[in-house]
Design a protein around this motif. Sequence first.
Motif, PDB file in Angstrom:
ATOM      1  N   THR A   2       0.847  -1.189   0.000  1.00  0.00           N
ATOM      2  CA  THR A   2       0.000   0.000   0.000  1.00  0.00           C
ATOM      3  C   THR A   2       0.884   1.240   0.000  1.00  0.00           C
ATOM      4  O   THR A   2       2.058   1.192   0.371  1.00  0.00           O
ATOM      5  CB  THR A   2      -0.914   0.032   1.246  1.00  0.00           C
ATOM      6  OG1 THR A   2      -0.094   0.022   2.412  1.00  0.00           O
ATOM      7  CG2 THR A   2      -1.854  -1.163   1.264  1.00  0.00           C
ATOM      8  N   ALA A   3       0.275   2.341  -0.403  1.00  0.00           N
ATOM      9  CA  ALA A   3       1.015   3.610  -0.413  1.00  0.00           C
ATOM     10  C   ALA A   3       1.417   3.967   1.008  1.00  0.00           C
ATOM     11  O   ALA A   3       0.660   3.757   1.956  1.00  0.00           O
ATOM     12  CB  ALA A   3       0.160   4.706  -1.024  1.00  0.00           C
ATOM     13  N   SER A   6       0.322  10.012   1.271  1.00  0.00           N
ATOM     14  CA  SER A   6      -0.205  10.847   0.197  1.00  0.00           C
ATOM     15  C   SER A   6       0.447  12.215   0.319  1.00  0.00           C
ATOM     16  O   SER A   6       0.293  12.885   1.355  1.00  0.00           O
ATOM     17  CB  SER A   6      -1.728  10.995   0.302  1.00  0.00           C
ATOM     18  OG  SER A   6      -2.163  12.003  -0.595  1.00  0.00           O
ATOM     19  N   GLY A   9      -2.032  14.776   1.163  1.00  0.00           N
ATOM     20  CA  GLY A   9      -2.889  14.522   2.319  1.00  0.00           C
ATOM     21  C   GLY A   9      -3.315  15.780   3.046  1.00  0.00           C
ATOM     22  O   GLY A   9      -4.459  15.925   3.444  1.00  0.00           O
ATOM     23  N   ALA A  16       2.732  19.326  -0.145  1.00  0.00           N
ATOM     24  CA  ALA A  16       1.599  19.339  -1.079  1.00  0.00           C
ATOM     25  C   ALA A  16       1.689  20.539  -2.016  1.00  0.00           C
ATOM     26  O   ALA A  16       1.428  20.424  -3.220  1.00  0.00           O
ATOM     27  CB  ALA A  16       0.275  19.366  -0.314  1.00  0.00           C
ATOM     28  N   TYR A  55       2.623   3.747 -11.019  1.00  0.00           N
ATOM     29  CA  TYR A  55       1.536   4.714 -11.160  1.00  0.00           C
ATOM     30  C   TYR A  55       1.699   5.517 -12.448  1.00  0.00           C
ATOM     31  O   TYR A  55       0.774   5.636 -13.247  1.00  0.00           O
ATOM     32  CB  TYR A  55       1.490   5.654  -9.951  1.00  0.00           C
ATOM     33  CG  TYR A  55       0.477   6.757 -10.132  1.00  0.00           C
ATOM     34  CD1 TYR A  55      -0.892   6.488 -10.055  1.00  0.00           C
ATOM     35  CD2 TYR A  55       0.877   8.059 -10.418  1.00  0.00           C
ATOM     36  CE1 TYR A  55      -1.832   7.494 -10.251  1.00  0.00           C
ATOM     37  CE2 TYR A  55      -0.054   9.062 -10.612  1.00  0.00           C
ATOM     38  CZ  TYR A  55      -1.409   8.777 -10.521  1.00  0.00           C
ATOM     39  OH  TYR A  55      -2.332   9.774 -10.729  1.00  0.00           O
ATOM     40  N   SER A 144       6.731   9.302  -6.444  1.00  0.00           N
ATOM     41  CA  SER A 144       5.784   8.180  -6.439  1.00  0.00           C
ATOM     42  C   SER A 144       6.421   6.892  -5.944  1.00  0.00           C
ATOM     43  O   SER A 144       5.807   6.137  -5.189  1.00  0.00           O
ATOM     44  CB  SER A 144       5.214   7.950  -7.843  1.00  0.00           C
ATOM     45  OG  SER A 144       4.345   8.981  -8.203  1.00  0.00           O
ATOM     46  N   VAL A 147       7.009   6.994  -2.051  1.00  0.00           N
ATOM     47  CA  VAL A 147       5.800   6.833  -1.228  1.00  0.00           C
ATOM     48  C   VAL A 147       4.967   5.614  -1.631  1.00  0.00           C
ATOM     49  O   VAL A 147       3.935   5.338  -1.051  1.00  0.00           O
ATOM     50  CB  VAL A 147       4.917   8.105  -1.213  1.00  0.00           C
ATOM     51  CG1 VAL A 147       5.700   9.297  -0.693  1.00  0.00           C
ATOM     52  CG2 VAL A 147       4.295   8.384  -2.576  1.00  0.00           C
ATOM     53  N   LYS A 149       3.242   4.945  -4.483  1.00  0.00           N
ATOM     54  CA  LYS A 149       1.962   5.194  -5.152  1.00  0.00           C
ATOM     55  C   LYS A 149       1.804   4.125  -6.219  1.00  0.00           C
ATOM     56  O   LYS A 149       2.668   3.947  -7.065  1.00  0.00           O
ATOM     57  CB  LYS A 149       1.934   6.588  -5.773  1.00  0.00           C
ATOM     58  CG  LYS A 149       0.587   6.968  -6.329  1.00  0.00           C
ATOM     59  CD  LYS A 149       0.509   8.464  -6.521  1.00  0.00           C
ATOM     60  CE  LYS A 149      -0.779   8.914  -7.129  1.00  0.00           C
ATOM     61  NZ  LYS A 149      -1.944   8.697  -6.319  1.00  0.00           N
TER      62      LYS A 149
END
Length: 160
Positions: A2-3, A6, A9, A16, A55, A144, A147, A149
């Motif tokens: 799983t990631a 995010s 987030g 972000a 991804y 990606s 983390v 993704k």
Amino acid sequence: MTARLSLFGNPDAPAAKAAGHFGTASKTILQESTLPAVVQKLVLLRASQINGDGYAIDVWAKNAAAAGESPTRLSLVAARHGSTVFTDAERAALALTEQGTRIADAAGGVDDEAWTDAAKHYDQDQLADLVMLIALINATNRMSVIVRKRGGDYEPGRLG
């Protein structure tokens, strides 16, 4: 798998905001460059393949297919040397992408032959856009991958 995280987030967090700037810069190239759209998609796909970003591979393969790219060409991007389906200009862009992505693997970085070949097919503005596109996809691939993704559920057209 799983990631892990995010990056978006908390939309007010510096990470972000910074990731959003990468997205804006990428959109600028994708929407405003005179670099052919097919070349852009092939470059994004190839760098993502080299970097192992599931991804981004999902995103760029699906976007290219939705834009009319053939399954044969998409499946042969990683084997451009042994195929007949790419133009000389596309091959030059892919060679530059591969060398620009594998900088850590190649002591000399991007060689003069790859640069000269690309310069035969693209003007100075297109070359600058190509360099920026390669740099941006490499940076976003790394985000990606770090983390984790995951790819697989992307719907074409959401990005680029």
